[in-house]
Design a protein around this motif. Structure first.
Motif, PDB file in Angstrom:
ATOM      1  N   GLY A 112       0.782  -1.229   0.000  1.00  0.00           N
ATOM      2  CA  GLY A 112       0.000   0.000   0.000  1.00  0.00           C
ATOM      3  C   GLY A 112       0.809   1.271   0.000  1.00  0.00           C
ATOM      4  O   GLY A 112       0.289   2.324   0.376  1.00  0.00           O
ATOM      5  N   ALA A 113       2.079   1.216  -0.436  1.00  0.00           N
ATOM      6  CA  ALA A 113       2.890   2.437  -0.450  1.00  0.00           C
ATOM      7  C   ALA A 113       4.030   2.313  -1.458  1.00  0.00           C
ATOM      8  O   ALA A 113       4.731   1.307  -1.468  1.00  0.00           O
ATOM      9  CB  ALA A 113       3.451   2.725   0.934  1.00  0.00           C
ATOM     10  N   PRO A 114       4.239   3.352  -2.277  1.00  0.00           N
ATOM     11  CA  PRO A 114       5.361   3.399  -3.200  1.00  0.00           C
ATOM     12  C   PRO A 114       6.543   4.136  -2.572  1.00  0.00           C
ATOM     13  O   PRO A 114       6.493   4.547  -1.405  1.00  0.00           O
ATOM     14  CB  PRO A 114       4.780   4.206  -4.365  1.00  0.00           C
ATOM     15  N   TYR A 115       7.591   4.317  -3.349  1.00  0.00           N
ATOM     16  CA  TYR A 115       8.687   5.198  -2.924  1.00  0.00           C
ATOM     17  C   TYR A 115       8.131   6.616  -2.810  1.00  0.00           C
ATOM     18  O   TYR A 115       7.436   7.089  -3.704  1.00  0.00           O
ATOM     19  CB  TYR A 115       9.823   5.145  -3.942  1.00  0.00           C
ATOM     20  N   VAL A 143       2.656  -3.871  -3.409  1.00  0.00           N
ATOM     21  CA  VAL A 143       1.342  -4.503  -3.348  1.00  0.00           C
ATOM     22  C   VAL A 143       0.297  -3.431  -3.107  1.00  0.00           C
ATOM     23  O   VAL A 143       0.445  -2.594  -2.210  1.00  0.00           O
ATOM     24  CB  VAL A 143       1.284  -5.558  -2.220  1.00  0.00           C
ATOM     25  N   GLY A 144      -0.751  -3.436  -3.896  1.00  0.00           N
ATOM     26  CA  GLY A 144      -1.818  -2.462  -3.719  1.00  0.00           C
ATOM     27  C   GLY A 144      -3.092  -2.911  -4.402  1.00  0.00           C
ATOM     28  O   GLY A 144      -3.122  -3.942  -5.087  1.00  0.00           O
ATOM     29  N   GLY A 145      -4.132  -2.141  -4.215  1.00  0.00           N
ATOM     30  CA  GLY A 145      -5.414  -2.473  -4.816  1.00  0.00           C
ATOM     31  C   GLY A 145      -5.645  -1.725  -6.116  1.00  0.00           C
ATOM     32  O   GLY A 145      -4.772  -1.030  -6.620  1.00  0.00           O
ATOM     33  N   ARG A 146      -6.838  -1.897  -6.654  1.00  0.00           N
ATOM     34  CA  ARG A 146      -7.241  -1.111  -7.817  1.00  0.00           C
ATOM     35  C   ARG A 146      -7.498   0.320  -7.382  1.00  0.00           C
ATOM     36  O   ARG A 146      -7.630   0.621  -6.200  1.00  0.00           O
ATOM     37  CB  ARG A 146      -8.505  -1.723  -8.443  1.00  0.00           C
ATOM     38  N   GLU A 147      -7.597   1.213  -8.345  1.00  0.00           N
ATOM     39  CA  GLU A 147      -7.846   2.625  -8.023  1.00  0.00           C
ATOM     40  C   GLU A 147      -9.146   2.770  -7.228  1.00  0.00           C
ATOM     41  O   GLU A 147     -10.118   2.078  -7.531  1.00  0.00           O
ATOM     42  CB  GLU A 147      -7.917   3.445  -9.306  1.00  0.00           C
ATOM     43  N   LYS A 169     -10.766  -2.773  -4.862  1.00  0.00           N
ATOM     44  CA  LYS A 169     -10.287  -1.408  -4.773  1.00  0.00           C
ATOM     45  C   LYS A 169      -9.611  -1.176  -3.429  1.00  0.00           C
ATOM     46  O   LYS A 169      -9.909  -1.829  -2.435  1.00  0.00           O
ATOM     47  CB  LYS A 169     -11.448  -0.425  -4.936  1.00  0.00           C
ATOM     48  N   GLY A 170      -8.727  -0.198  -3.393  1.00  0.00           N
ATOM     49  CA  GLY A 170      -8.097   0.202  -2.143  1.00  0.00           C
ATOM     50  C   GLY A 170      -6.923  -0.672  -1.765  1.00  0.00           C
ATOM     51  O   GLY A 170      -6.707  -1.746  -2.324  1.00  0.00           O
ATOM     52  N   ASP A 171      -6.139  -0.169  -0.798  1.00  0.00           N
ATOM     53  CA  ASP A 171      -4.944  -0.865  -0.341  1.00  0.00           C
ATOM     54  C   ASP A 171      -5.225  -1.569   0.994  1.00  0.00           C
ATOM     55  O   ASP A 171      -6.370  -1.778   1.356  1.00  0.00           O
ATOM     56  CB  ASP A 171      -3.797   0.138  -0.197  1.00  0.00           C
ATOM     57  N   GLY A 172      -4.170  -1.901   1.702  1.00  0.00           N
ATOM     58  CA  GLY A 172      -4.321  -2.577   2.990  1.00  0.00           C
ATOM     59  C   GLY A 172      -3.704  -3.950   2.940  1.00  0.00           C
ATOM     60  O   GLY A 172      -3.199  -4.416   1.915  1.00  0.00           O
ATOM     61  N   MET A 173      -3.748  -4.634   4.079  1.00  0.00           N
ATOM     62  CA  MET A 173      -3.155  -5.959   4.185  1.00  0.00           C
ATOM     63  C   MET A 173      -3.910  -6.974   3.324  1.00  0.00           C
ATOM     64  O   MET A 173      -5.120  -6.838   3.108  1.00  0.00           O
ATOM     65  CB  MET A 173      -3.175  -6.417   5.641  1.00  0.00           C
ATOM     66  N   PRO A 174      -3.209  -8.006   2.828  1.00  0.00           N
ATOM     67  CA  PRO A 174      -3.899  -9.075   2.093  1.00  0.00           C
ATOM     68  C   PRO A 174      -4.985  -9.713   2.949  1.00  0.00           C
ATOM     69  O   PRO A 174      -4.807  -9.926   4.149  1.00  0.00           O
ATOM     70  CB  PRO A 174      -2.765 -10.064   1.800  1.00  0.00           C
TER      71      PRO A 174
END
Length: 258
Positions: free
Chosen positions: A170-173, A191-195, A222-227
């Motif tokens: 859920g985070a880039p550089y 690792v991330g979700g769809r927009e 959609k969205g990020d977070g833990m698997p």
């Protein structure tokens, strides 16, 4: 470099709050007393969390021959919000009203690189950089990416100063990080979700500007977070399988030459 030994609480400075999860005794094929595990996994929690709360995830991973060190961010959140954060400051995202993950990482990078990685894991415990892998959630993922980048920049020799890998969920550089200099050869899994997602196409391009090997996995949701399920966790476990070292099948008494 000193002989390798498993990390223990007295090895860490008082400025760091950590919990250590040793590998399960059943994961090693060697007789007791077992040697120091060949891998260290650093877990970095998200903004507003604690090491104690994130430790259960490290136990659930149950990785073979890997000591899991869950690190607490150094600074408590203000305004009685609870939990800790990795940033140099606290700011709010004007578009969402949520805490902004990208709040600068100068102090955290010094703590991570000087004290935790170089001071304890390499200096006291005898681990090589190639034996240290980082998994961070949200702001913790950003902190891990910046630390991996800083290690290569300080050494000035890229591939020789690479960690085993960084998994950032859920985070880039971050935009606040430097992009000057040669690319780091530390392998990265984003690792991330769809927009809407923090791991946008632009953020992936920015990460690839500073890391030579970047793999991206997106959830179907959609969205990020833990698997949340096996399918979402599978790319993370596959990355572990490729990057973690193993003593299994190696005769007792063998010496690794690096």
């Amino acid at each position: 470099m000193p002989p390798k030994k498993p990390p223990s609480p007295p090895d860490f400075p008082s400025t760091l709050t950590v919990t250590i999860t040793p590998p399960s005794s059943s994961s090693s094929s060697r007789p007791s007393p077992a040697p120091a595990p060949p891998n260290i996994l650093l877990l970095l929690h998200g903004i507003g969390d604690t090491a104690a709360a994130f430790t259960s995830f490290g136990r659930a991973l149950n990785l073979p021959e890997t000591a899991v060190v869950t690190v607490q961010a150094p600074t408590p959140l203000p305004f009685d919000l609870g939990g800790f954060h990795w940033g140099d400051d606290v700011s709010f995202d004007s578009s969402t009203g949520n805490l902004d993950m990208d709040a600068g990482f100068t102090r955290t990078t010094t703590l991570m690189v000087n004290e935790l990685i170089e001071g304890v894991l390499v200096g006291k415990c005898g681990y090589a950089l190639r034996e240290i892998l980082v998994l961070g959630l949200g702001q913790g993922g950003m902190a891990g990416l910046v630390a991996a980048r800083e290690i290569a920049v300080r050494a000035g020799r890229g591939g020789e100063a690479a960690l085993s890998g960084v998994i950032s969920i859920g985070a880039p550089y971050p935009l606040s990080g430097s992009t000057v200099g040669a690319k780091s050869r530390t392998p990265v899994l984003l690792v991330g979700g769809r927009e809407p997602s923090a791991v946008s196409d632009g953020a992936v391009r920015r990460t690839k500007e500073v890391f030579e090997f970047v793999e991206v996995h997106r959830y179907a949701r959609k969205g990020d977070g833990m698997p949340r399920n096996r399918d979402e966790m599978m790319p993370v476990m596959q990355f572990f399988a490729r990057r973690l070292r193993s003593w299994q099948g190696v005769p007792e008494g063998s010496v690794e030459i690096t």
